[in-house]
Write a protein that holds these residues in place. Structure first.
Motif, PDB file in Angstrom:
ATOM      1  N   GLY A  15      18.869  11.734 -54.125  1.00 45.46           N
ATOM      2  CA  GLY A  15      19.575  10.672 -53.741  1.00 45.46           C
ATOM      3  C   GLY A  15      19.757  10.892 -51.846  1.00 45.46           C
ATOM      4  O   GLY A  15      19.704   9.621 -50.686  1.00 45.46           O
ATOM      5  N   GLY A  16      19.112  11.995 -51.820  1.00 43.39           N
ATOM      6  CA  GLY A  16      19.642  11.887 -50.034  1.00 43.39           C
ATOM      7  C   GLY A  16      18.060  11.925 -48.981  1.00 43.39           C
ATOM      8  O   GLY A  16      16.950  11.390 -49.881  1.00 43.39           O
ATOM      9  N   SER A  17      17.858  12.125 -48.009  1.00 45.39           N
ATOM     10  CA  SER A  17      16.774  12.506 -46.681  1.00 45.39           C
ATOM     11  C   SER A  17      16.656  13.121 -45.781  1.00 45.39           C
ATOM     12  O   SER A  17      16.910  14.026 -45.785  1.00 45.39           O
ATOM     13  CB  SER A  17      17.391  11.009 -45.836  1.00 45.39           C
ATOM     14  N   LEU A  18      15.141  12.993 -45.577  1.00 39.65           N
ATOM     15  CA  LEU A  18      14.167  13.751 -45.006  1.00 39.65           C
ATOM     16  C   LEU A  18      13.725  13.151 -44.615  1.00 39.65           C
ATOM     17  O   LEU A  18      12.953  12.541 -44.207  1.00 39.65           O
ATOM     18  CB  LEU A  18      13.445  14.604 -45.796  1.00 39.65           C
ATOM     19  N   ARG A  19      13.495  13.860 -42.985  1.00 41.80           N
ATOM     20  CA  ARG A  19      11.876  13.350 -41.952  1.00 41.80           C
ATOM     21  C   ARG A  19      10.653  14.805 -41.782  1.00 41.80           C
ATOM     22  O   ARG A  19      11.500  15.292 -41.100  1.00 41.80           O
ATOM     23  CB  ARG A  19      12.615  12.577 -41.287  1.00 41.80           C
ATOM     24  N   LEU A  20       9.442  13.911 -42.417  1.00 38.57           N
ATOM     25  CA  LEU A  20       9.036  14.909 -41.412  1.00 38.57           C
ATOM     26  C   LEU A  20       8.505  14.236 -40.863  1.00 38.57           C
ATOM     27  O   LEU A  20       7.982  12.988 -39.995  1.00 38.57           O
ATOM     28  CB  LEU A  20       7.552  14.810 -42.648  1.00 38.57           C
ATOM     29  N   ARG A  66      11.185   3.685 -50.013  1.00 33.44           N
ATOM     30  CA  ARG A  66      11.728   4.189 -50.107  1.00 33.44           C
ATOM     31  C   ARG A  66      11.557   5.543 -48.691  1.00 33.44           C
ATOM     32  O   ARG A  66      11.975   5.677 -47.757  1.00 33.44           O
ATOM     33  CB  ARG A  66      12.116   5.082 -51.007  1.00 33.44           C
ATOM     34  N   PHE A  67      10.294   4.930 -48.951  1.00 33.52           N
ATOM     35  CA  PHE A  67       9.806   5.948 -47.599  1.00 33.52           C
ATOM     36  C   PHE A  67       9.547   5.279 -46.500  1.00 33.52           C
ATOM     37  O   PHE A  67       8.441   3.694 -46.642  1.00 33.52           O
ATOM     38  CB  PHE A  67       8.387   6.702 -48.099  1.00 33.52           C
ATOM     39  N   TYR A  79       5.501  10.456 -38.588  1.00 32.47           N
ATOM     40  CA  TYR A  79       6.881  10.595 -39.324  1.00 32.47           C
ATOM     41  C   TYR A  79       6.881  10.075 -40.723  1.00 32.47           C
ATOM     42  O   TYR A  79       5.854   9.002 -40.997  1.00 32.47           O
ATOM     43  CB  TYR A  79       8.305  10.207 -38.409  1.00 32.47           C
ATOM     44  N   LEU A  80       7.100  10.772 -41.350  1.00 35.40           N
ATOM     45  CA  LEU A  80       7.455   9.639 -42.552  1.00 35.40           C
ATOM     46  C   LEU A  80       9.193   9.864 -42.816  1.00 35.40           C
ATOM     47  O   LEU A  80       9.674  11.158 -43.170  1.00 35.40           O
ATOM     48  CB  LEU A  80       6.747  10.977 -44.015  1.00 35.40           C
ATOM     49  N   GLN A  81      10.158   9.074 -42.725  1.00 35.95           N
ATOM     50  CA  GLN A  81      11.260   8.903 -42.961  1.00 35.95           C
ATOM     51  C   GLN A  81      11.018   8.971 -44.848  1.00 35.95           C
ATOM     52  O   GLN A  81      10.923   8.258 -44.931  1.00 35.95           O
ATOM     53  CB  GLN A  81      11.854   8.097 -42.670  1.00 35.95           C
ATOM     54  N   MET A  82      12.237  10.196 -45.621  1.00 40.76           N
ATOM     55  CA  MET A  82      11.847   9.498 -47.026  1.00 40.76           C
ATOM     56  C   MET A  82      13.172   9.162 -47.228  1.00 40.76           C
ATOM     57  O   MET A  82      14.143  10.211 -46.987  1.00 40.76           O
ATOM     58  CB  MET A  82      10.791  11.402 -47.845  1.00 40.76           C
ATOM     59  N   ASN A  83      13.543   8.232 -48.084  1.00 34.19           N
ATOM     60  CA  ASN A  83      15.305   7.839 -47.712  1.00 34.19           C
ATOM     61  C   ASN A  83      15.490   7.800 -49.913  1.00 34.19           C
ATOM     62  O   ASN A  83      14.191   7.770 -50.652  1.00 34.19           O
ATOM     63  CB  ASN A  83      15.942   6.874 -47.999  1.00 34.19           C
ATOM     64  N   ASN A 104      -8.937  15.569 -41.011  1.00 30.58           N
ATOM     65  CA  ASN A 104      -8.103  16.769 -40.582  1.00 30.58           C
ATOM     66  C   ASN A 104      -7.555  17.089 -42.147  1.00 30.58           C
ATOM     67  O   ASN A 104      -6.546  15.621 -42.098  1.00 30.58           O
ATOM     68  CB  ASN A 104      -7.858  16.973 -39.375  1.00 30.58           C
ATOM     69  N   TRP A 105      -6.724  18.146 -41.945  1.00 31.97           N
ATOM     70  CA  TRP A 105      -5.706  18.472 -42.764  1.00 31.97           C
ATOM     71  C   TRP A 105      -4.305  19.269 -41.433  1.00 31.97           C
ATOM     72  O   TRP A 105      -5.419  20.494 -40.889  1.00 31.97           O
ATOM     73  CB  TRP A 105      -5.688  18.891 -44.280  1.00 31.97           C
ATOM     74  N   GLY A 106      -3.241  18.873 -42.032  1.00 31.41           N
ATOM     75  CA  GLY A 106      -2.577  19.886 -41.357  1.00 31.41           C
ATOM     76  C   GLY A 106      -2.569  21.090 -42.657  1.00 31.41           C
ATOM     77  O   GLY A 106      -2.531  20.747 -43.714  1.00 31.41           O
ATOM     78  N   GLN A 107      -1.421  21.911 -42.418  1.00 28.64           N
ATOM     79  CA  GLN A 107      -1.004  23.186 -43.366  1.00 28.64           C
ATOM     80  C   GLN A 107      -0.032  22.336 -44.668  1.00 28.64           C
ATOM     81  O   GLN A 107      -0.310  23.949 -45.103  1.00 28.64           O
ATOM     82  CB  GLN A 107      -0.416  24.033 -42.672  1.00 28.64           C
ATOM     83  N   GLY A 108       0.065  21.775 -43.979  1.00 30.70           N
ATOM     84  CA  GLY A 108       1.718  20.855 -45.643  1.00 30.70           C
ATOM     85  C   GLY A 108       2.708  21.877 -45.373  1.00 30.70           C
ATOM     86  O   GLY A 108       2.666  22.910 -44.414  1.00 30.70           O
ATOM     87  N   THR A 109       3.890  21.035 -45.801  1.00 30.20           N
ATOM     88  CA  THR A 109       5.651  21.370 -45.438  1.00 30.20           C
ATOM     89  C   THR A 109       6.541  21.301 -46.826  1.00 30.20           C
ATOM     90  O   THR A 109       5.679  20.381 -47.590  1.00 30.20           O
ATOM     91  CB  THR A 109       5.660  20.847 -44.101  1.00 30.20           C
ATOM     92  N   GLN A 110       6.812  22.041 -47.534  1.00 28.94           N
ATOM     93  CA  GLN A 110       7.213  21.740 -49.165  1.00 28.94           C
ATOM     94  C   GLN A 110       8.994  21.119 -48.699  1.00 28.94           C
ATOM     95  O   GLN A 110       9.726  21.100 -48.407  1.00 28.94           O
ATOM     96  CB  GLN A 110       7.253  23.551 -49.236  1.00 28.94           C
ATOM     97  N   VAL A 111       8.620  19.971 -49.867  1.00 25.02           N
ATOM     98  CA  VAL A 111       9.910  19.195 -49.596  1.00 25.02           C
ATOM     99  C   VAL A 111      10.710  19.580 -51.075  1.00 25.02           C
ATOM    100  O   VAL A 111       9.802  19.477 -52.376  1.00 25.02           O
ATOM    101  CB  VAL A 111       9.283  17.828 -49.771  1.00 25.02           C
ATOM    102  N   THR A 112      11.445  20.200 -51.738  1.00 24.53           N
ATOM    103  CA  THR A 112      11.915  20.820 -53.204  1.00 24.53           C
ATOM    104  C   THR A 112      12.909  19.380 -53.005  1.00 24.53           C
ATOM    105  O   THR A 112      14.344  19.583 -52.674  1.00 24.53           O
ATOM    106  CB  THR A 112      12.406  21.675 -53.073  1.00 24.53           C
ATOM    107  N   VAL A 113      13.273  18.221 -54.341  1.00 22.95           N
ATOM    108  CA  VAL A 113      14.226  17.785 -54.347  1.00 22.95           C
ATOM    109  C   VAL A 113      15.425  18.039 -55.786  1.00 22.95           C
ATOM    110  O   VAL A 113      14.333  18.298 -56.911  1.00 22.95           O
ATOM    111  CB  VAL A 113      14.177  16.044 -54.512  1.00 22.95           C
ATOM    112  N   SER A 114      16.333  18.835 -55.559  1.00 23.27           N
ATOM    113  CA  SER A 114      16.773  19.336 -56.370  1.00 23.27           C
ATOM    114  C   SER A 114      17.609  17.702 -57.325  1.00 23.27           C
ATOM    115  O   SER A 114      18.653  17.073 -56.824  1.00 23.27           O
ATOM    116  CB  SER A 114      18.229  20.467 -56.341  1.00 23.27           C
ATOM    117  N   SER A 115      18.091  17.315 -58.882  1.00 21.79           N
ATOM    118  CA  SER A 115      18.528  16.370 -59.820  1.00 21.79           C
ATOM    119  C   SER A 115      20.229  17.148 -59.555  1.00 21.79           C
ATOM    120  O   SER A 115      20.533  18.488 -59.935  1.00 21.79           O
ATOM    121  CB  SER A 115      17.678  16.732 -60.390  1.00 21.79           C
TER     122      SER A 115
END
Length: 115
Positions: A15-20, A66-67, A79-83, A104-115
């Motif tokens: 239910g939370g949000s993050l911005r990449l 949502r995004f 940016y990627l706003q994730m709601n 081309n690709w970036g190296q990645g960033t981990q997103v973990t959503v806890s329930s």
């Protein structure tokens, strides 16, 4: 040589949000199609969203509503706003650029959503 550097991942409750963010180096950013993909272990990398140089956007059905993808050409950043995050959004998120046939690709960033 194009370099993409992602940031903004982390742990968030459902239910939370993050911005990449993804900063691009070595490309004509304003002309570049920028995308976000995501991948979980054992699965193929999947498309999340992209934004063209003119600002038009596309989204995977699973994130529509949502995004939000956006870009700031002055900062060479996408940016990627994730709601309304869900546990199934847990993944490594990758930024990608496409210009003149070069992907081309970036190296990645981990997103973990806890329930």
């Amino acid at each position: 040589q194009v370099q993409l550097v992602e940031s903004g991942g982390g742990l968030v409750q459902a239910g939370g949000s993050l911005r990449l963010s993804c900063v691009a180096f070595g490309t004509i950013f304003s002309s570049t199609v920028m995308s976000w993909y995501r991948q979980t272990p054992g699965k193929q990398r999947e498309f999340v969203a992209n934004i063209a140089s003119g600002g038009s956007t596309n989204y995977a059905d699973s994130v529509k509503g949502r995004f939000t993808i956006s870009r700031d050409n002055a900062k060479n950043t996408v940016y990627l706003q994730m709601n309304s995050l869900k546990s199934e959004d847990t993944a490594s998120y990758y930024c990608a650029s496409f210009l003149n046939g070069n992907f081309n690709w970036g190296q990645g960033t981990q997103v973990t959503v806890s329930s």
